[in-house]
Scaffold this motif. Sequence first.
Motif, PDB file in Angstrom:
ATOM      1  N   UNK A  12       0.925  -1.349  -0.175  1.00 32.59           N
ATOM      2  CA  UNK A  12       0.048   0.006   0.014  1.00 32.59           C
ATOM      3  C   UNK A  12       0.716   1.274   0.166  1.00 32.59           C
ATOM      4  N   UNK A  13       1.844   1.331   0.659  1.00 31.75           N
ATOM      5  CA  UNK A  13       2.817   2.321   0.690  1.00 31.75           C
ATOM      6  C   UNK A  13       3.250   2.547  -0.598  1.00 31.75           C
ATOM      7  N   UNK A  14       3.683   1.809  -1.568  1.00 32.40           N
ATOM      8  CA  UNK A  14       4.330   1.598  -2.561  1.00 32.40           C
ATOM      9  C   UNK A  14       3.636   1.675  -3.675  1.00 32.40           C
ATOM     10  N   UNK A  15       2.302   1.143  -3.866  1.00 34.73           N
ATOM     11  CA  UNK A  15       1.691   0.843  -5.017  1.00 34.73           C
ATOM     12  C   UNK A  15       0.245   1.207  -4.646  1.00 34.73           C
ATOM     13  N   UNK A  16      -0.686   0.365  -5.222  1.00 37.15           N
ATOM     14  CA  UNK A  16      -1.984   0.850  -4.962  1.00 37.15           C
ATOM     15  C   UNK A  16      -2.683   0.266  -3.350  1.00 37.15           C
ATOM     16  N   UNK A  17      -3.509   0.658  -2.945  1.00 39.76           N
ATOM     17  CA  UNK A  17      -3.905   0.304  -1.669  1.00 39.76           C
ATOM     18  C   UNK A  17      -4.585  -1.142  -1.555  1.00 39.76           C
ATOM     19  N   UNK A  18      -4.083  -1.988  -0.734  1.00 37.99           N
ATOM     20  CA  UNK A  18      -4.278  -3.443  -0.478  1.00 37.99           C
ATOM     21  C   UNK A  18      -4.583  -3.523   1.212  1.00 37.99           C
ATOM     22  N   UNK A  19      -5.037  -4.875   1.301  1.00 33.92           N
ATOM     23  CA  UNK A  19      -5.576  -5.184   2.452  1.00 33.92           C
ATOM     24  C   UNK A  19      -5.036  -6.500   3.168  1.00 33.92           C
ATOM     25  N   UNK A  20      -4.883  -6.792   4.377  1.00 33.11           N
ATOM     26  CA  UNK A  20      -4.516  -8.185   4.650  1.00 33.11           C
ATOM     27  C   UNK A  20      -5.746  -9.220   3.934  1.00 33.11           C
ATOM     28  N   UNK A  21      -7.045  -8.610   4.316  1.00 33.14           N
ATOM     29  CA  UNK A  21      -7.936  -9.366   3.829  1.00 33.14           C
ATOM     30  C   UNK A  21      -7.839  -9.766   2.511  1.00 33.14           C
TER      31      UNK A  21
END
Length: 157
Positions: A26-35
């Motif tokens: 998320x810091x380097x690319x698009x937003x993602x989640x652990x889920x």
Amino acid sequence: MTFLVTPIIFLVHIAEEWRHFPDWATRHFGATSRAWYVYSHIFLIAAISGICAQAASEPTRMWTIWAVAVQWGLFTNAIFHFATWWLFGEYSPGLFSAALLFVPVTIWQLGLVSLAGVDLATAISLGTVMGGVAVASLWLNMNIGWNFRRGSSETPA
């Protein structure tokens, strides 16, 4: 037996990544989640395990090419981890397992299947596409919560 190693090393890689990779990505690319990481990797584990089990039990030309492509895809993942470690100047979660497992197992597997006359060009092409799709997917907004709704980045403890 050659191909049954691939799902095992993939599981080791997931164990290294799962805790920190979503925040790092998320810091380097698009937003993602652990889920999302968990959901997407359930599919990947099933696909990789199925392909490799099929290639081990029925080593036809097609299944062998797909199994080698999967392993090459993991090799491209190692290249991704090395490149992002260098580019961002910080640990890329998954780097150690990629370096210590993906690279040597790929070299070992390619050596074995090249002796058997497998079409390596096709397998490497397919694996490169798989790896490219995996990296490209990092730019998607996959900030999906455990309830499959967007916007929730909460993760269970």
